[in-house]
Scaffold this motif. Sequence first.
Motif, PDB file in Angstrom:
ATOM      1  N   ASN A 140     -36.543  61.052 -32.476  1.00 18.81           N
ATOM      2  CA  ASN A 140     -35.322  60.553 -31.577  1.00 18.81           C
ATOM      3  C   ASN A 140     -34.223  60.428 -32.367  1.00 18.81           C
TER       4      ASN A 140
ATOM      5  N   ILE B 208     -36.507  60.500 -25.238  1.00 15.54           N
ATOM      6  CA  ILE B 208     -37.273  60.013 -24.389  1.00 15.54           C
ATOM      7  C   ILE B 208     -37.424  60.958 -23.073  1.00 15.54           C
ATOM      8  N   TRP B 209     -36.406  61.582 -22.568  1.00 14.24           N
ATOM      9  CA  TRP B 209     -36.210  62.389 -21.569  1.00 14.24           C
ATOM     10  C   TRP B 209     -37.110  63.648 -21.591  1.00 14.24           C
ATOM     11  N   TYR B 210     -36.703  64.141 -23.116  1.00  9.83           N
ATOM     12  CA  TYR B 210     -37.605  65.592 -23.206  1.00  9.83           C
ATOM     13  C   TYR B 210     -38.497  65.474 -24.163  1.00  9.83           C
ATOM     14  N   ASN B 211     -39.402  64.406 -24.272  1.00 14.68           N
ATOM     15  CA  ASN B 211     -40.545  64.282 -25.214  1.00 14.68           C
ATOM     16  C   ASN B 211     -40.331  64.729 -26.543  1.00 14.68           C
ATOM     17  N   CYS B 212     -39.155  64.563 -27.235  1.00  4.76           N
ATOM     18  CA  CYS B 212     -38.992  64.922 -28.717  1.00  4.76           C
ATOM     19  C   CYS B 212     -39.897  64.102 -29.504  1.00  4.76           C
ATOM     20  N   GLN B 213     -40.473  64.487 -30.351  1.00  4.31           N
ATOM     21  CA  GLN B 213     -41.255  63.802 -31.589  1.00  4.31           C
ATOM     22  C   GLN B 213     -40.449  62.948 -32.282  1.00  4.31           C
TER      23      GLN B 213
ATOM     24  N   CYS C 184     -34.423  68.076 -29.946  1.00  2.00           N
ATOM     25  CA  CYS C 184     -34.124  68.007 -28.417  1.00  2.00           C
ATOM     26  C   CYS C 184     -33.558  69.319 -27.811  1.00  2.00           C
TER      27      CYS C 184
ATOM     28  N   LYS D  22     -35.840  71.732 -26.509  1.00  2.02           N
ATOM     29  CA  LYS D  22     -36.833  71.145 -25.730  1.00  2.02           C
ATOM     30  C   LYS D  22     -35.744  71.448 -24.372  1.00  2.02           C
TER      31      LYS D  22
END
Length: 224
Positions: free
Chosen positions: A87, A80-85, A93, A96
């Motif tokens: 999880n 979520i912190w790094y907007n990974c497609q 991650c 990113k």
Amino acid sequence: MGCCQSSSDAEAERAPLLHTESVRSPRSAAKDTAQRTGRFTARHVGVPDLNQRFMDVAETFNKQQENYNKMKENLQTIAIWYNCQTNDSLSQCLKKIKEEHDQHHISLEVKGYDFLLVVRSEAKIPEKLKRTQENMGELSKAAKAVMSVGTKLHEMIDSLLKAEENMTEQIEDAESQHQERKRLEDNLKENLRQAKRAKELSPKYRNEAGELLKEVALLSGITP
């Protein structure tokens, strides 16, 4: 137990050996919770040795499940912190993280049975990156904990399931009153049902933790 058992005593014995949040909920709510979380709630079967064995399995499985949930939560937090497609991809991650903090020298390293996010930079480390390092450390602990009890738990569950017929005989020998014996036998069936469910869930947790550790090994440059 016997003919003089009070209703309060009987109710007490119906209570789970391991207390969970769902203990005082309506039966349907408790079943829904068990279905959703997969927690093992051991019930009294009237034989001390069997009570202890089921409680040991329940405690071990619930702890493994707790660590599995922590593992998933930390992965999702980082995603979520790094907007990974996705999880559950540490590779994506990490890419990113490096892109966002490109002024820092970031690497994923394995030390012993643990892995950590290492930052080698003279510049001040941002709070977000510090929190990411903490999450990575928690992720490592959780994954290691899931793996560490896998074999032991499998053996404990198999030992219980193989002794199913003998357990019924033990309950029959310990309790002569038909109604009480029937209740204890029902509790045994429920414990065995939960043991079988734990046997299905535990390898799933272990496999996911194992895949994560393999991914970490690749990302850190460790080759088989």
